[in-house]
Design an enzyme around this catalytic site. Sequence first.
Site, PDB file in Angstrom:
ATOM      1  N   HIS A   1      -4.600  -0.202  13.009  1.00  9.83           N
ATOM      2  CA  HIS A   1      -3.517  -1.129  12.672  1.00  9.83           C
ATOM      3  C   HIS A   1      -2.416  -1.058  13.726  1.00  9.83           C
ATOM      4  CE1 HIS A   1      -5.400  -1.075   8.658  1.00  9.83           C
ATOM      5  NE2 HIS A   1      -4.855  -2.254   8.506  1.00  9.83           N
TER       6      HIS A   1
ATOM      7  N   THR B   1       0.845  -1.196   0.000  1.00 11.30           N
ATOM      8  CA  THR B   1       0.000   0.000   0.000  1.00 11.30           C
ATOM      9  C   THR B   1       0.887   1.255   0.000  1.00 11.30           C
ATOM     10  OG1 THR B   1      -0.133  -0.153   2.404  1.00 11.30           O
ATOM     11  CG2 THR B   1      -1.948  -1.117   1.123  1.00 11.30           C
TER      12      THR B   1
ATOM     13  N   THR C   1      -6.661   0.056   2.509  1.00 15.99           N
ATOM     14  CA  THR C   1      -8.028  -0.488   2.572  1.00 15.99           C
ATOM     15  C   THR C   1      -9.036   0.619   2.902  1.00 15.99           C
ATOM     16  OG1 THR C   1      -7.068  -2.547   3.367  1.00 15.99           O
ATOM     17  CG2 THR C   1      -9.440  -2.266   3.670  1.00 15.99           C
TER      18      THR C   1
ATOM     19  N   LYS D   1       3.049   0.016  11.323  1.00 18.88           N
ATOM     20  CA  LYS D   1       2.577   0.341   9.970  1.00 18.88           C
ATOM     21  C   LYS D   1       3.080   1.715   9.543  1.00 18.88           C
ATOM     22  CE  LYS D   1      -1.535   0.395   6.992  1.00 18.88           C
ATOM     23  NZ  LYS D   1      -0.794  -0.233   5.869  1.00 18.88           N
TER      24      LYS D   1
HETATM   25  N1  LIG Z   1      -2.864  -6.048   0.287  1.00 17.47           N
HETATM   26  C1  LIG Z   1      -2.967  -6.662   1.481  1.00 17.47           C
HETATM   27  O1  LIG Z   1      -3.800  -7.566   1.682  1.00 17.47           O
HETATM   28  C2  LIG Z   1      -2.016  -6.275   2.581  1.00 17.47           C
HETATM   29  C3  LIG Z   1      -2.051  -6.930   3.811  1.00 17.47           C
HETATM   30  C4  LIG Z   1      -1.084  -6.629   4.757  1.00 17.47           C
HETATM   31  C5  LIG Z   1      -0.108  -5.693   4.480  1.00 17.47           C
HETATM   32  N2  LIG Z   1      -0.122  -5.053   3.276  1.00 17.47           N
HETATM   33  C6  LIG Z   1       0.928  -4.128   2.906  1.00 17.47           C
HETATM   34  O2  LIG Z   1       2.117  -4.875   2.662  1.00 17.47           O
HETATM   35  C7  LIG Z   1       3.253  -4.056   2.924  1.00 17.47           C
HETATM   36  C8  LIG Z   1       4.202  -4.783   3.860  1.00 17.47           C
HETATM   37  O3  LIG Z   1       3.604  -4.960   5.108  1.00 17.47           O
HETATM   38  P1  LIG Z   1       4.364  -5.783   6.265  1.00 17.47           P
HETATM   39  O4  LIG Z   1       3.551  -5.600   7.488  1.00 17.47           O
HETATM   40  O5  LIG Z   1       4.693  -7.154   5.800  1.00 17.47           O
HETATM   41  O6  LIG Z   1       5.710  -4.914   6.391  1.00 17.47           O
HETATM   42  P2  LIG Z   1       7.152  -5.397   6.897  1.00 17.47           P
HETATM   43  O7  LIG Z   1       7.931  -4.159   7.133  1.00 17.47           O
HETATM   44  O8  LIG Z   1       7.023  -6.402   7.989  1.00 17.47           O
HETATM   45  O9  LIG Z   1       7.749  -6.181   5.629  1.00 17.47           O
HETATM   46  C9  LIG Z   1       8.215  -5.539   4.481  1.00 17.47           C
HETATM   47  C10 LIG Z   1       9.436  -6.310   4.013  1.00 17.47           C
HETATM   48  O10 LIG Z   1       9.840  -5.777   2.758  1.00 17.47           O
HETATM   49  C11 LIG Z   1      11.244  -5.704   2.772  1.00 17.47           C
HETATM   50  N3  LIG Z   1      11.717  -4.730   1.791  1.00 17.47           N
HETATM   51  C12 LIG Z   1      11.632  -3.381   1.835  1.00 17.47           C
HETATM   52  N4  LIG Z   1      12.266  -2.838   0.769  1.00 17.47           N
HETATM   53  C13 LIG Z   1      12.745  -3.871   0.028  1.00 17.47           C
HETATM   54  C14 LIG Z   1      13.495  -3.961  -1.170  1.00 17.47           C
HETATM   55  N5  LIG Z   1      13.904  -2.884  -1.835  1.00 17.47           N
HETATM   56  N6  LIG Z   1      13.814  -5.188  -1.636  1.00 17.47           N
HETATM   57  C15 LIG Z   1      13.418  -6.306  -0.982  1.00 17.47           C
HETATM   58  N7  LIG Z   1      12.725  -6.292   0.182  1.00 17.47           N
HETATM   59  C16 LIG Z   1      12.386  -5.076   0.669  1.00 17.47           C
HETATM   60  C17 LIG Z   1      11.612  -5.333   4.213  1.00 17.47           C
HETATM   61  O11 LIG Z   1      12.942  -5.631   4.513  1.00 17.47           O
HETATM   62  C18 LIG Z   1      10.618  -6.183   4.983  1.00 17.47           C
HETATM   63  O12 LIG Z   1      11.129  -7.455   5.291  1.00 17.47           O
HETATM   64  C19 LIG Z   1       2.700  -2.736   3.467  1.00 17.47           C
HETATM   65  O13 LIG Z   1       2.601  -1.801   2.413  1.00 17.47           O
HETATM   66  C20 LIG Z   1       1.306  -3.127   3.952  1.00 17.47           C
HETATM   67  O14 LIG Z   1       0.414  -2.050   3.995  1.00 17.47           O
HETATM   68  C21 LIG Z   1      -1.060  -5.326   2.348  1.00 17.47           C
HETATM   69  O1  LIG Z   2      -0.575  -4.408   8.229  1.00 15.68           O
HETATM   70  C1  LIG Z   2      -0.743  -3.647   7.263  1.00 15.68           C
HETATM   71  O2  LIG Z   2       0.098  -2.782   6.939  1.00 15.68           O
HETATM   72  C2  LIG Z   2      -1.973  -3.772   6.439  1.00 15.68           C
HETATM   73  N1  LIG Z   2      -2.062  -3.006   5.387  1.00 15.68           N
HETATM   74  C3  LIG Z   2      -3.104  -3.040   4.414  1.00 15.68           C
HETATM   75  C4  LIG Z   2      -3.686  -1.647   4.200  1.00 15.68           C
HETATM   76  O3  LIG Z   2      -2.967  -0.651   4.282  1.00 15.68           O
HETATM   77  O4  LIG Z   2      -4.875  -1.552   3.907  1.00 15.68           O
HETATM   78  C5  LIG Z   2      -4.137  -4.107   4.641  1.00 15.68           C
HETATM   79  C6  LIG Z   2      -4.327  -4.474   6.076  1.00 15.68           C
HETATM   80  C7  LIG Z   2      -3.011  -4.751   6.805  1.00 15.68           C
END
Ligand SMILES: NC(=O)c1ccc[n+]([C@@H]2O[C@H](COP(=O)([O-])OP(=O)(O)OC[C@H]3O[C@@H](n4cnc5c(N)ncnc54)[C@H](O)[C@@H]3O)[C@@H](O)[C@H]2O)c1
Ligand SMILES: O=C(O)C1=N[C@H](C(=O)O)CCC1
Length: 270
Positions: free
Chosen positions: A156, A100, A167, A160
Amino acid sequence: MTKVIVAGATGRMGQRICYMVHQHPDLTLAGAFEQPGNPNVGKDAGEIAGIGNAGVTIADSLEAVIDQGDVIIDFTFHKATMEFVKIAAKHGRAMVIGTTGLSADDLTVLRETATASFPCVQAPNMAVGVNVLFKLVEKAAAVLGDAYDVEIVEAHHRMKKDAPSGTALKIGEMAAKGLGRNLAEVGVFERNGIIGERTDKEIGIQTIRGGDIVGEHTAYFAGPGERIEITHRAHNRDNFAGGAAKAAAWVASQPKGLYTMFDVLGLSEF
Ligand SMILES: NC(=O)c1ccc[n+]([C@@H]2O[C@H](COP(=O)([O-])OP(=O)(O)OC[C@H]3O[C@@H](n4cnc5c(N)ncnc54)[C@H](O)[C@@H]3O)[C@@H](O)[C@H]2O)c1
Ligand SMILES: O=C(O)C1=N[C@H](C(=O)O)CCC1
């Protein structure tokens, strides 16, 4: 079997995605990478994800593993994501993007690049329940109309990075769509001080950050003498990761273009 490369494989989502890909009957975990300097580079992705040795060493760039897979699943950081999009386009690999915080300009570039070069599913939330909630919000807004004020609250975990959540923004867009409004014009993202009465058409989006809350979203429709609240609560990250695995299995056989989870889940006409 569709071969999957997981970006950010040791992150909160990356680990659960490795697990879900490993569980999926049509997917195989073929590659994993992290950013340079990550302490898990060189280790086995399966060991980090708690599924035992997967024979997949965590690399320090997408370029190092791009030849190992058909689909890249990306849940990392918006700036990194846009770099991966360029590499996927160059190599003609499919993508599933859950990251996101992408800007409107990023989304335009993504749409143009995917349309020209590779199939891509991009969605701010890959849980089935949230995608049903998106549709319910659009329909509720259309039925209730201007007499009901729309407010969205999201909560969240404290780690974050982006706010409001992707979302919550999408819920706002779906409500605006149902009401014939444009969220960019009517969205209100903060209130403080003597702000005066609420305007009729605004859609408020408020953010809570704390502890280890996985993800909660409520859309309020507050009217005269009553209100409706439509809420989704994620109990863990497996609903997001499972959706990403489902999207990877689906996108591998699609023509070039940009898709959403509505396409994957068959909700487009709902
Ligand atoms: N679409 C969905 O259903 C959903 C659900 C949860 C989270 N998200 C999104 O996913 C993203 C990650 O969330 P998270 O909680 O896992 O974060 P996090 O920080 O735990 O994990 C992100 C990972 O990406 C890695 N990273 C960052 N830059 C990088 C690069 N250049 N090359 C390789 N790896 C790299 C980091 O080292 C880390 O391990 C956020 O944007 C979050 O909002 C989306
Ligand atoms: O943990 C997060 O970061 C999440 N990101 C997504 C968002 O930004 O909507 C989805 C829910 C968890």
